[in-house]
Design an enzyme around this catalytic site. Structure first.
Site, PDB file in Angstrom:
ATOM      1  N   ASN A  10       0.984  -1.080  -0.097  1.00 15.09           N
ATOM      2  CA  ASN A  10      -0.180  -0.021  -0.064  1.00 15.09           C
ATOM      3  C   ASN A  10       0.945   1.197   0.089  1.00 15.09           C
ATOM      4  OD1 ASN A  10      -1.834   2.068   0.384  1.00 15.09           O
ATOM      5  ND2 ASN A  10      -2.024   1.619   2.664  1.00 15.09           N
ATOM      6  N   LYS A  12       0.260   4.210  -0.236  1.00 15.78           N
ATOM      7  CA  LYS A  12      -0.506   5.527   0.566  1.00 15.78           C
ATOM      8  C   LYS A  12      -0.152   6.648  -0.614  1.00 15.78           C
ATOM      9  CE  LYS A  12       0.269   3.288   4.786  1.00 15.78           C
ATOM     10  NZ  LYS A  12       0.044   3.477   6.160  1.00 15.78           N
ATOM     11  N   HIS A  95      -9.413   1.125   4.366  1.00 11.66           N
ATOM     12  CA  HIS A  95      -8.430   1.382   5.145  1.00 11.66           C
ATOM     13  C   HIS A  95      -8.653   2.330   6.240  1.00 11.66           C
ATOM     14  CE1 HIS A  95      -4.129   2.469   6.238  1.00 11.66           C
ATOM     15  NE2 HIS A  95      -3.650   1.337   5.539  1.00 11.66           N
ATOM     16  N   GLU A  97      -6.835   4.752   7.444  1.00  9.33           N
ATOM     17  CA  GLU A  97      -6.557   6.111   7.212  1.00  9.33           C
ATOM     18  C   GLU A  97      -7.885   6.648   6.428  1.00  9.33           C
ATOM     19  OE1 GLU A  97      -2.851   5.484   5.543  1.00  9.33           O
ATOM     20  OE2 GLU A  97      -2.027   4.744   7.308  1.00  9.33           O
ATOM     21  N   GLU A 167      -5.695  -5.158  10.284  1.00  7.41           N
ATOM     22  CA  GLU A 167      -4.831  -4.062  10.317  1.00  7.41           C
ATOM     23  C   GLU A 167      -4.915  -3.355  11.764  1.00  7.41           C
ATOM     24  OE1 GLU A 167      -2.805  -2.864   6.628  1.00  7.41           O
ATOM     25  OE2 GLU A 167      -3.879  -1.547   6.686  1.00  7.41           O
ATOM     26  N   GLY A 173       2.294   1.812  10.671  1.00  6.40           N
ATOM     27  CA  GLY A 173       2.990   3.039  10.568  1.00  6.40           C
ATOM     28  C   GLY A 173       3.817   3.562  11.858  1.00  6.40           C
ATOM     29  N   SER A 213       3.155  -2.317   9.978  1.00  9.84           N
ATOM     30  CA  SER A 213       4.590  -2.550  10.425  1.00  9.84           C
ATOM     31  C   SER A 213       5.358  -3.917  10.092  1.00  9.84           C
ATOM     32  CB  SER A 213       4.969  -2.088  11.725  1.00  9.84           C
ATOM     33  OG  SER A 213       4.394  -0.713  11.911  1.00  9.84           O
TER      34      SER A 213
HETATM   35  C1  PEP Z   1      -0.706  -0.011   5.735  1.00  9.90           C
HETATM   36  O1  PEP Z   1      -0.729   1.181   5.634  1.00  9.90           O
HETATM   37  O2  PEP Z   1      -1.720  -0.731   5.245  1.00  9.90           O
HETATM   38  C2  PEP Z   1       0.061  -0.327   6.680  1.00  9.90           C
HETATM   39  C3  PEP Z   1       0.152  -1.643   7.117  1.00  9.90           C
HETATM   40  O3  PEP Z   1       1.185   0.345   6.806  1.00  9.90           O
HETATM   41  P1  PEP Z   1       2.604  -0.053   7.693  1.00  9.90           P
HETATM   42  O4  PEP Z   1       3.231  -1.323   7.020  1.00  9.90           O
HETATM   43  O5  PEP Z   1       3.673   1.255   7.154  1.00  9.90           O
HETATM   44  O6  PEP Z   1       2.321  -0.233   9.005  1.00  9.90           O
END
Ligand code: PEP
Length: 249
Positions: A10, A12, A95, A97, A167, A173, A213
Site C-alpha cells: 500500500n 499510500k 483502510h 486512514e 490491520e 506506521g 509494520s
Molecule cells: C498499511 O498502510 O496498510 C500498513 C500496514 O502500513 P505500515 O506497514 O507502514 O504499518
C-alpha cells in the site's frame, strides 16, 4: 486446498508518476515469485504508468480507493469502470486512514465492496481495532461488526474471491507489529466470523492478510500462521525490503 499467499504493497500518498515507475523498475526483479500473488496498490495518478511498467511481470496493480457509483457528478472520485479500464485488479477498501480522515464507514465500505465485485475487481477489505479498543477487550466485537457490515449482500461465491486485511490501527506506521499470536488470533476470529456468516468452505477460501509494520524480519513468522495468508504492507512496500517480504520463506 491450500490458500495462495498474497502480499500487497500500500503505497499510500507516496511517489509521483515518474518516481512510481522508477520504484517498479527497482522492485520488479526483487518481487518475482511463483508462489505468492504480488500486488502494488498505488495512488490513482500512478495507476496507468505503473500498469504499463508491470506488463509481462507477476505484479498486479491495485488502487487505494474507489467510489461506489458508476459515473456522474462526483467531483474528484474514481469509478470502478475507470479502474478496470486502467488495468486494476485489486482495490484497498476501508483502510483505517480512509475511515479516520475521509469519513469512510462500514456502510460505505460495503457499497464499495459490492461495486468492486460487480466489476470484477478484488476488494482488499481492511478492518482493525484501535489501541483503546484492544485495551477495553472489545477487539473481536468491533472487527466482527466491520466484517459483517462490510460483507452485507456479498454472496458466498463472491466472498471466496475476496481478501480481508486485518490491520490493528496501533500497528500501522508505528513500527509496532502485533505479536504473531495476536495477529493469528484475530485472523482466526475473522475466519470464524466468515464461517458463521457463510459456511466453512467460504471461510477456508477467503484470504486474510495481516498488516501493520510488517517488515522482512517479521514476515516469515507472521505468514507461517495457519490463518494468515500474506500481508498488506505500507512503509516497507517502498523499499527493496518488499522483495524480502514477498520471498519470505
Ligand atoms: C498499511 O498502510 O496498510 C500498513 C500496514 O502500513 P505500515 O506497514 O507502514 O504499518
Amino acid at each position: 486446498m491450500a490458500r495462495r499467499k498474497i502480499v500487497a504493497g500500500n503505497w499510500k500518498m507516496n511517489k509521483t508518476p515518474s518516481e512510481a515507475v522508477a520504484l517498479v523498475e527497482e522492485l520488479k526483479p526483487l518481487v518475482a515469485s511463483e508462489d505468492v500473488d504480488v500486488v502494488f496498490c498505488v495512488p490513482a495518478i500512478d495507476i496507468i504508468p505503473v500498469a504499463e511498467a508491470v506488463k509481462g511481470t507477476n505484479i498486479a496493480v491495485g488502487a487505494e480507493n474507489m467510489y461506489f457509483e458508476e459515473k456522474g457528478a462526483y467531483t474528484g472520485e474514481i469509478s470502478p469502470a475507470m479502474l478496470v479500464d486502467a488495468g486494476v485488479k485489486y482495490v484497498v477498501l476501508g483502510h483505517s486512514e480512509r475511515r479516520e480522515y475521509f469519513a469512510e464507514t462500514n456502510e460505505t465500505v460495503n457499497k464499495k465492496v459490492l461495486k468492486a465485485l460487480e466489476h470484477g475487481i478484488t476488494p482488499i477489505m481492511c478492518c482493525g481495532e484501535s489501541l483503546e479498543q484492544r485495551e477495553q477487550g472489545v477487539t473481536m466485537d468491533f472487527i466482527r461488526q466491520q466484517v459483517k457490515v462490510g460483507l452485507q449482500n456479498v454472496t458466498a461465491d463472491q466472498a471466496k474471491t475476496m481478501v480481508i486485511a486485518y490491520e490493528p490501527i496501533w500497528a500501522i506506521g508505528t513500527g509496532k507489529t502485533a505479536t504473531t499470536e495476536q495477529a493469528q488470533e484475530v485472523c482466526a476470529g475473522i475466519r470464524a466470523c466468515i464461517a458463521e456468516v457463510y459456511d466453512d468452505a467460504t471461510a477456508e477460501a477467503i484470504r486474510i492478510q495481516y498488516g501493520g509494520s510488517v517488515n522482512a524480519a517479521t514476515a516469515p513468522e507472521l505468514f507461517a500462521q495457519a490463518d494468515i495468508d500474506g500481508g498488506l504492507v505500507g512503509g516497507a512496500a517502498l523499499k527493496p525490503d518488499f522483495g524480502k517480504i514477498v520471498n519470505y520463506k
